[in-house]
Design a protein around this motif. Structure first.
Motif, PDB file in Angstrom:
ATOM      1  N   SER A 111       0.827  -1.202   0.000  1.00  0.00           N
ATOM      2  CA  SER A 111       0.000   0.000   0.000  1.00  0.00           C
ATOM      3  C   SER A 111       0.860   1.250   0.000  1.00  0.00           C
ATOM      4  O   SER A 111       2.069   1.192   0.207  1.00  0.00           O
ATOM      5  N   VAL A 112       0.197   2.366  -0.229  1.00  0.00           N
ATOM      6  CA  VAL A 112       0.829   3.682  -0.215  1.00  0.00           C
ATOM      7  C   VAL A 112       0.127   4.503   0.854  1.00  0.00           C
ATOM      8  O   VAL A 112      -1.103   4.490   0.949  1.00  0.00           O
ATOM      9  N   ASP A 160     -10.266  -4.232  -3.477  1.00  0.00           N
ATOM     10  CA  ASP A 160      -8.870  -4.652  -3.612  1.00  0.00           C
ATOM     11  C   ASP A 160      -8.570  -5.102  -5.036  1.00  0.00           C
ATOM     12  O   ASP A 160      -9.419  -5.694  -5.708  1.00  0.00           O
ATOM     13  N   GLN A 161      -7.367  -4.824  -5.459  1.00  0.00           N
ATOM     14  CA  GLN A 161      -6.856  -5.306  -6.741  1.00  0.00           C
ATOM     15  C   GLN A 161      -5.839  -6.387  -6.413  1.00  0.00           C
ATOM     16  O   GLN A 161      -4.920  -6.144  -5.621  1.00  0.00           O
ATOM     17  N   ASP A 162      -6.000  -7.565  -6.975  1.00  0.00           N
ATOM     18  CA  ASP A 162      -5.035  -8.626  -6.674  1.00  0.00           C
ATOM     19  C   ASP A 162      -4.377  -9.124  -7.945  1.00  0.00           C
ATOM     20  O   ASP A 162      -4.974  -9.158  -9.007  1.00  0.00           O
ATOM     21  N   PHE A 163      -3.110  -9.475  -7.790  1.00  0.00           N
ATOM     22  CA  PHE A 163      -2.271  -9.937  -8.885  1.00  0.00           C
ATOM     23  C   PHE A 163      -1.493 -11.149  -8.406  1.00  0.00           C
ATOM     24  O   PHE A 163      -1.280 -11.331  -7.217  1.00  0.00           O
ATOM     25  N   VAL A 195      -1.698  -8.019  -3.195  1.00  0.00           N
ATOM     26  CA  VAL A 195      -2.986  -7.334  -3.119  1.00  0.00           C
ATOM     27  C   VAL A 195      -2.754  -5.866  -2.778  1.00  0.00           C
ATOM     28  O   VAL A 195      -1.923  -5.536  -1.922  1.00  0.00           O
ATOM     29  N   LEU A 196      -3.482  -4.978  -3.471  1.00  0.00           N
ATOM     30  CA  LEU A 196      -3.416  -3.538  -3.236  1.00  0.00           C
ATOM     31  C   LEU A 196      -4.830  -2.992  -3.136  1.00  0.00           C
ATOM     32  O   LEU A 196      -5.724  -3.461  -3.835  1.00  0.00           O
ATOM     33  N   ASP A 197      -5.010  -1.983  -2.286  1.00  0.00           N
ATOM     34  CA  ASP A 197      -6.290  -1.277  -2.305  1.00  0.00           C
ATOM     35  C   ASP A 197      -6.301  -0.398  -3.557  1.00  0.00           C
ATOM     36  O   ASP A 197      -5.262  -0.151  -4.173  1.00  0.00           O
TER      37      ASP A 197
END
Length: 108
Positions: free
Chosen positions: A30-31, A53-56, A64-66
């Motif tokens: 996250s940032v 969430d965006q998951d890769f 995973v990133l929000d």
């Protein structure tokens, strides 16, 4: 998409094992506001996704990133260095227009 180098995968695997976490855990990146350049990177282990969430998955590692963080980190590669010039995780972020000397914060 966010990608990860083999060296970073190896180190994250060690950290997961040392923490005694099972394979339901993934890397959450996250940032957050702060740091000497305005925004700072954050990494943690999590086993629950949140709405939006965006998951890769890269090389078998789930990342995973929000949504807000994804906007800042799209195209970023996570690396790990254990050399003489510094030890730790490095974010190679094509969206960053400026980074601090330690590499832990950036601005866009």
């Amino acid at each position: 998409m966010v990608t990860i180098t083999d060296k970073a995968i190896e180190k994250i695997g060690e950290l997961i094992k040392d923490a005694g976490l099972d394979d339901s855990y993934f890397l959450r990146v996250s940032v957050k506001g702060g740091g000497c350049s305005g925004l700072s990177y954050n990494m943690d282990f999590d086993n629950e996704t949140q709405k939006g969430d965006q998951d890769f998955e890269d090389k078998g590692m789930k990342i995973v990133l929000d949504m807000k963080s994804f906007l800042y980190l799209a195209g970023t590669e996570l690396d790990f260095s254990d050399g003489l010039n510094g030890k730790g995780f490095n974010f190679v972020n094509p969206n960053a227009t400026r980074t601090c000397g330690c590499g832990e914060s950036f601005s866009v």
